[in-house]
Design an enzyme around this catalytic site. Structure first.
Site, PDB file in Angstrom:
ATOM      1  N   GLY A 249      -1.962  13.201  -4.537  1.00  0.00           N
ATOM      2  CA  GLY A 249      -3.164  12.927  -3.745  1.00  0.00           C
ATOM      3  C   GLY A 249      -3.234  13.898  -2.583  1.00  0.00           C
ATOM      4  N   ALA A 250      -2.554  15.041  -2.757  1.00  0.00           N
ATOM      5  CA  ALA A 250      -2.368  16.000  -1.652  1.00  0.00           C
ATOM      6  C   ALA A 250      -3.673  16.587  -1.127  1.00  0.00           C
ATOM      7  CB  ALA A 250      -1.423  17.126  -2.097  1.00  0.00           C
TER       8      ALA A 250
ATOM      9  N   MET B 191      -5.437  11.131   3.096  1.00  0.00           N
ATOM     10  CA  MET B 191      -4.048  10.809   3.487  1.00  0.00           C
ATOM     11  C   MET B 191      -3.096  11.919   3.064  1.00  0.00           C
ATOM     12  SD  MET B 191      -3.807   8.090   5.240  1.00  0.00           S
ATOM     13  CE  MET B 191      -2.127   7.498   5.068  1.00  0.00           C
TER      14      MET B 191
ATOM     15  N   THR C 154      -0.589   4.075  -1.641  1.00  0.00           N
ATOM     16  CA  THR C 154      -1.820   3.734  -2.354  1.00  0.00           C
ATOM     17  C   THR C 154      -1.912   2.221  -2.505  1.00  0.00           C
ATOM     18  OG1 THR C 154      -1.520   5.774  -3.584  1.00  0.00           O
ATOM     19  CG2 THR C 154      -3.181   4.237  -4.417  1.00  0.00           C
TER      20      THR C 154
ATOM     21  N   GLY D 114      -5.255  -3.671   1.265  1.00  0.00           N
ATOM     22  CA  GLY D 114      -3.876  -4.104   1.003  1.00  0.00           C
ATOM     23  C   GLY D 114      -3.264  -4.742   2.241  1.00  0.00           C
ATOM     24  N   THR D 115      -3.641  -4.245   3.406  1.00  0.00           N
ATOM     25  CA  THR D 115      -3.105  -4.801   4.658  1.00  0.00           C
ATOM     26  C   THR D 115      -3.576  -6.244   4.847  1.00  0.00           C
ATOM     27  OG1 THR D 115      -3.209  -2.597   5.587  1.00  0.00           O
ATOM     28  CG2 THR D 115      -2.916  -4.401   7.141  1.00  0.00           C
TER      29      THR D 115
ATOM     30  N   HIS E  25     -13.010  -0.737   7.287  1.00  0.00           N
ATOM     31  CA  HIS E  25     -12.579   0.591   6.835  1.00  0.00           C
ATOM     32  C   HIS E  25     -13.787   1.512   6.663  1.00  0.00           C
ATOM     33  CE1 HIS E  25      -8.793  -1.455   5.906  1.00  0.00           C
ATOM     34  NE2 HIS E  25      -8.247  -0.251   5.899  1.00  0.00           N
ATOM     35  N   HIS E  26     -13.460   2.800   6.507  1.00  0.00           N
ATOM     36  CA  HIS E  26     -14.475   3.832   6.244  1.00  0.00           C
ATOM     37  C   HIS E  26     -15.196   3.539   4.917  1.00  0.00           C
ATOM     38  CE1 HIS E  26     -11.883   5.696   3.165  1.00  0.00           C
ATOM     39  NE2 HIS E  26     -10.896   5.278   3.951  1.00  0.00           N
TER      40      HIS E  26
ATOM     41  N   GLY F  84      -6.431  14.788  -0.813  1.00  0.00           N
ATOM     42  CA  GLY F  84      -7.222  13.703  -0.225  1.00  0.00           C
ATOM     43  C   GLY F  84      -7.010  13.576   1.275  1.00  0.00           C
TER      44      GLY F  84
ATOM     45  N   LYS G 158     -13.647   3.977   1.072  1.00  0.00           N
ATOM     46  CA  LYS G 158     -12.508   3.204   0.564  1.00  0.00           C
ATOM     47  C   LYS G 158     -12.861   2.565  -0.779  1.00  0.00           C
ATOM     48  CE  LYS G 158      -9.102  -0.317   1.840  1.00  0.00           C
ATOM     49  NZ  LYS G 158      -7.985   0.415   1.214  1.00  0.00           N
TER      50      LYS G 158
HETATM   51  P1  NAD Z   1      -8.823  10.058  -1.037  1.00  0.00           P
HETATM   52  O1  NAD Z   1      -9.839   9.660  -2.082  1.00  0.00           O
HETATM   53  O2  NAD Z   1      -9.257  10.872   0.127  1.00  0.00           O
HETATM   54  O3  NAD Z   1      -7.639  10.869  -1.763  1.00  0.00           O
HETATM   55  C1  NAD Z   1      -7.064  10.507  -2.976  1.00  0.00           C
HETATM   56  C2  NAD Z   1      -6.697  11.803  -3.725  1.00  0.00           C
HETATM   57  O4  NAD Z   1      -5.941  11.454  -4.882  1.00  0.00           O
HETATM   58  C3  NAD Z   1      -7.932  12.593  -4.213  1.00  0.00           C
HETATM   59  O5  NAD Z   1      -7.839  13.932  -3.758  1.00  0.00           O
HETATM   60  C4  NAD Z   1      -7.837  12.505  -5.744  1.00  0.00           C
HETATM   61  O6  NAD Z   1      -8.296  13.700  -6.390  1.00  0.00           O
HETATM   62  C5  NAD Z   1      -6.337  12.311  -5.937  1.00  0.00           C
HETATM   63  N1  NAD Z   1      -5.951  11.664  -7.200  1.00  0.00           N
HETATM   64  C6  NAD Z   1      -6.406  10.490  -7.704  1.00  0.00           C
HETATM   65  N2  NAD Z   1      -5.761  10.206  -8.853  1.00  0.00           N
HETATM   66  C7  NAD Z   1      -4.869  11.208  -9.065  1.00  0.00           C
HETATM   67  C8  NAD Z   1      -3.907  11.479 -10.074  1.00  0.00           C
HETATM   68  N3  NAD Z   1      -3.707  10.649 -11.103  1.00  0.00           N
HETATM   69  N4  NAD Z   1      -3.163  12.614  -9.974  1.00  0.00           N
HETATM   70  C9  NAD Z   1      -3.350  13.459  -8.942  1.00  0.00           C
HETATM   71  N5  NAD Z   1      -4.248  13.260  -7.952  1.00  0.00           N
HETATM   72  C10 NAD Z   1      -4.988  12.143  -8.016  1.00  0.00           C
HETATM   73  O7  NAD Z   1      -8.143   8.704  -0.580  1.00  0.00           O
HETATM   74  P2  NAD Z   1      -7.338   8.438   0.793  1.00  0.00           P
HETATM   75  O8  NAD Z   1      -8.278   7.976   1.843  1.00  0.00           O
HETATM   76  O9  NAD Z   1      -6.441   9.583   1.065  1.00  0.00           O
HETATM   77  O10 NAD Z   1      -6.484   7.163   0.366  1.00  0.00           O
HETATM   78  C11 NAD Z   1      -5.564   7.216  -0.722  1.00  0.00           C
HETATM   79  C12 NAD Z   1      -4.932   5.839  -0.912  1.00  0.00           C
HETATM   80  O11 NAD Z   1      -4.117   5.535   0.238  1.00  0.00           O
HETATM   81  C13 NAD Z   1      -5.937   4.683  -1.016  1.00  0.00           C
HETATM   82  O12 NAD Z   1      -5.455   3.746  -1.957  1.00  0.00           O
HETATM   83  C14 NAD Z   1      -5.932   4.072   0.375  1.00  0.00           C
HETATM   84  O13 NAD Z   1      -6.303   2.721   0.387  1.00  0.00           O
HETATM   85  C15 NAD Z   1      -4.480   4.237   0.729  1.00  0.00           C
HETATM   86  N6  NAD Z   1      -4.154   4.199   2.160  1.00  0.00           N
HETATM   87  C16 NAD Z   1      -2.982   3.608   2.489  1.00  0.00           C
HETATM   88  C17 NAD Z   1      -2.567   3.586   3.799  1.00  0.00           C
HETATM   89  C18 NAD Z   1      -1.241   2.942   4.137  1.00  0.00           C
HETATM   90  O14 NAD Z   1      -0.846   2.953   5.309  1.00  0.00           O
HETATM   91  N7  NAD Z   1      -0.526   2.393   3.146  1.00  0.00           N
HETATM   92  C19 NAD Z   1      -3.354   4.162   4.795  1.00  0.00           C
HETATM   93  C20 NAD Z   1      -4.556   4.764   4.440  1.00  0.00           C
HETATM   94  C21 NAD Z   1      -4.933   4.802   3.106  1.00  0.00           C
END
Ligand code: NAD
Length: 264
Positions: free
Chosen positions: A8-9, A13, A92, A156-157, A146-147, A11, A150
């Site tokens: 998810g690099a 997060m 995630t 999840g929190t 959230h934004h 994205g 989402k």
């Molecule tokens: P985002 O949509 O900006 O980024 C996700 C990225 O993952 C995208 O670039 C997408 O192309 C990539 N992706 C999806 N499936 C993939 C796969 N199978 N292989 C490779 N890449 C893949 O989302 P985000 O805002 O960065 O959030 C990501 C996750 O983190 C969400 O589930 C969000 O709820 C969660 N999150 C958790 C916390 C925490 O503290 N635990 C905080 C913020 C967000």
């Protein structure tokens, strides 16, 4: 040096993770995994880019696999990392308790699967304080904000907060006075009383401009108590992510929640 692969690099997060890893002397980003191209590839720290987790694991042999992808992708990604004996740090959201139980059975000896519903220290403290308050004020509702990008609701929190509150109430032997639920919603306004996480109403707000916020409101005769946490920037999650990357090598099995991995 601890070698880290981030899925998810590209994205929101994932980008914050790449930046945080670049500033950590003891952690090395060795693989950026995403189906989408890195928008800021030129300024990104040097690490090979992959579009599949399996490919990245074989090519770079990381010590830790970090996942910030999407609810539909995370389970398969974790399976691939566990099969390779790589410790996982998962942010995630959207993994059900049943899925976690199934994944736990697949963890090789000595490998750790760490899952945090929220990596922000303030949010972890809020959950702990909420559990403490519920012993004395068991009537509670949760608002999570959230934004508007989402993908899952409730957060999840919020689900984790509800689980901790319900456990704390059971431990203290207290029961809420209760309030009308879905049966009180008038026709055409279904959902007004929110969803239920455990038995606690959760109201999910999605708006541009927000990052990640949670309000837990307790009510008792003649008084209310409101606990609120705001993640104003994704940097709020990074100390928790880096701490988890450092800690999983010394742990094994399934661990859920930052409070169970590091001393707060
Ligand atoms: P985002 O949509 O900006 O980024 C996700 C990225 O993952 C995208 O670039 C997408 O192309 C990539 N992706 C999806 N499936 C993939 C796969 N199978 N292989 C490779 N890449 C893949 O989302 P985000 O805002 O960065 O959030 C990501 C996750 O983190 C969400 O589930 C969000 O709820 C969660 N999150 C958790 C916390 C925490 O503290 N635990 C905080 C913020 C967000």
């Amino acid at each position: 040096m601890i070698r880290v692969a981030v899925a998810g690099a590209a994205g929101r997060m994932g980008t914050a993770c790449r930046e945080a890893l670049a500033g950590a002397d003891d952690l090395e980003l060795v693989a950026c995994i995403d189906r989408a191209p890195m928008a800021d590839a030129d300024s990104a720290p040097e690490a090979e880019a992959f579009d599949s987790v399996a490919e990245a694991l074989v090519a770079t042999h990381p010590d830790v696999f970090v996942d910030f992808t999407a609810p539909g992708s995370v389970e398969g990604n974790i399976r691939a990392a566990l099969a390779a004996g790589v410790d996982c740090v998962v942010g995630t959201t959207g993994l059900s308790a049943a899925t976690l139980e199934a994944l736990e059975a697949e963890i090789p000896q000595g490998t750790c699967l760490f899952v945090a519903p929220n990596f922000a220290i303030g949010a972890v403290l809020l959950m702990q304080l909420a559990a403490r308050a519920a012993r004395w004020m068991p009537d509670v509702e949760i608002i999570e904000l959230h934004h508007n990008q989402k993908k899952d609701a409730p957060s999840g929190t919020a689900i984790r907060t509800a689980e901790l509150i319900v456990a704390a109430r059971a431990d203290a032997g207290v029961t809420p006075l209760g309030a009308p639920g879905a049966e009180s919603e008038i026709g055409g306004y279904e959902g007004a009383r929110g969803a239920r996480a455990e038995d606690i109403p959760v109201h999910s707000i999605r708006l541009p401009g927000l990052v990640a916020h949670e309000e837990v409101i307790f009510g008792g005769p003649g008084q209310t108590l409101t606990l609120r946490h705001d993640s104003l920037d994704r940097v709020s999650f990074m100390p928790g992510v880096l701490a988890a990357c450092r800690a999983v090598g010394q742990r094994s099995g399934l661990i859920v929640g930052l409070e169970n991995l590091i001393e707060l």
